[in-house]
Design a protein around this motif. Sequence first.
Motif, PDB file in Angstrom:
ATOM      1  N   UNK A 208       0.740  -1.120  -0.013  1.00 48.11           N
ATOM      2  CA  UNK A 208      -0.064   0.274  -0.010  1.00 48.11           C
ATOM      3  C   UNK A 208       0.966   1.295   0.058  1.00 48.11           C
ATOM      4  N   UNK A 209       2.031   1.225   0.716  1.00 46.12           N
ATOM      5  CA  UNK A 209       2.770   2.445   0.500  1.00 46.12           C
ATOM      6  C   UNK A 209       3.290   2.451  -0.679  1.00 46.12           C
ATOM      7  N   UNK A 210       3.994   1.411  -1.331  1.00 44.78           N
ATOM      8  CA  UNK A 210       4.462   1.596  -2.585  1.00 44.78           C
ATOM      9  C   UNK A 210       3.332   2.169  -3.588  1.00 44.78           C
ATOM     10  N   UNK A 211       2.144   1.635  -3.518  1.00 45.18           N
ATOM     11  CA  UNK A 211       1.134   2.202  -4.460  1.00 45.18           C
ATOM     12  C   UNK A 211       0.868   3.825  -4.209  1.00 45.18           C
ATOM     13  N   UNK A 212       0.966   4.364  -2.816  1.00 49.33           N
ATOM     14  CA  UNK A 212       0.905   5.513  -2.722  1.00 49.33           C
ATOM     15  C   UNK A 212       2.047   6.272  -3.390  1.00 49.33           C
ATOM     16  N   UNK A 213       3.123   6.026  -3.195  1.00 51.00           N
ATOM     17  CA  UNK A 213       4.224   6.767  -3.917  1.00 51.00           C
ATOM     18  C   UNK A 213       4.254   6.709  -5.453  1.00 51.00           C
ATOM     19  N   UNK A 214       3.643   5.606  -5.902  1.00 46.54           N
ATOM     20  CA  UNK A 214       3.503   5.504  -7.504  1.00 46.54           C
ATOM     21  C   UNK A 214       2.640   6.355  -7.807  1.00 46.54           C
ATOM     22  N   UNK A 215       1.366   6.746  -7.096  1.00 51.82           N
ATOM     23  CA  UNK A 215       0.388   7.635  -7.523  1.00 51.82           C
ATOM     24  C   UNK A 215       0.872   9.032  -7.471  1.00 51.82           C
ATOM     25  N   UNK A 216       1.672   9.550  -6.499  1.00 50.58           N
ATOM     26  CA  UNK A 216       2.191  10.868  -6.297  1.00 50.58           C
ATOM     27  C   UNK A 216       3.608  10.946  -7.261  1.00 50.58           C
ATOM     28  N   UNK A 217       4.186  10.134  -7.632  1.00 55.25           N
ATOM     29  CA  UNK A 217       5.476  10.227  -8.512  1.00 55.25           C
ATOM     30  C   UNK A 217       5.193  10.656  -9.745  1.00 55.25           C
ATOM     31  N   UNK A 218       6.100  11.989 -10.097  1.00 58.66           N
ATOM     32  CA  UNK A 218       5.931  12.412 -11.369  1.00 58.66           C
ATOM     33  C   UNK A 218       6.639  11.852 -12.564  1.00 58.66           C
ATOM     34  N   UNK A 219       7.302  10.708 -12.157  1.00 60.74           N
ATOM     35  CA  UNK A 219       8.045   9.927 -13.355  1.00 60.74           C
ATOM     36  C   UNK A 219       7.140   8.740 -13.680  1.00 60.74           C
TER      37      UNK A 219
END
Length: 219
Positions: A208-219
């Motif tokens: 779930x934390x990896x999915x969160x950062x994948x959403x907000x990542x601009x890359x």
Amino acid sequence: MPRRLSDLVLIALVLAPVPAFAKDKIAPDAFSVSMPMPPAPPPANGSIFQGGYVPLTSGGRAGNIGDIITIQLVERTAATKSNAAGTQRDGSIGLTPPTTGPLSLFNPSDVAAGGGQQFKGKGDASQSNALSGEVSVTVAAVYPNGTMLVKGEKLLTLNRGDERVQISGIVRAIDISPDNRILSTRVANANIRYVGKGEIARASQQGWLQRFFAIISPF
């Protein structure tokens, strides 16, 4: 840890969904099947045979609310798509200056120009799905034109998780075989769902934390 990074981690912990291990069991949803009750038998009229009227052509086929039909899942889909494009363009121009006069100072190569353009593109995509098995459903409604609404589900609780198969749709009485079986390809407005929960399904997903950062990542 820099303050900005610590703030992002705190926001992620607050906004993140419940971890998968806290909801292993399949919760009931809007699809939950309510088991239809068969109609009440007619009151006794003194006759030895109390069964209702059934046409001889129907045999033992399901046709009333609460009857059971077995749906054979034979779903198989495949799709492919391919495209390619190519363009090419060339152009050139050249002038020969006179041999006398002021323009004779120019060489022929000084007044020549040329250009070219080329493009190639290609794309391919393919997808396939298959689902097989059997699910027994019950007749939830009978319509005046003879079609029937069927609903059913199968829940398997295994030692490594839960598996659920749900299906609903409209079938025709003429498509039902004498042993009350029908292919899933004969079900109109079919809604087939196959979902699973447990450690096997959880291992194939991002945290779930990896999915969160994948959403907000601009890359």
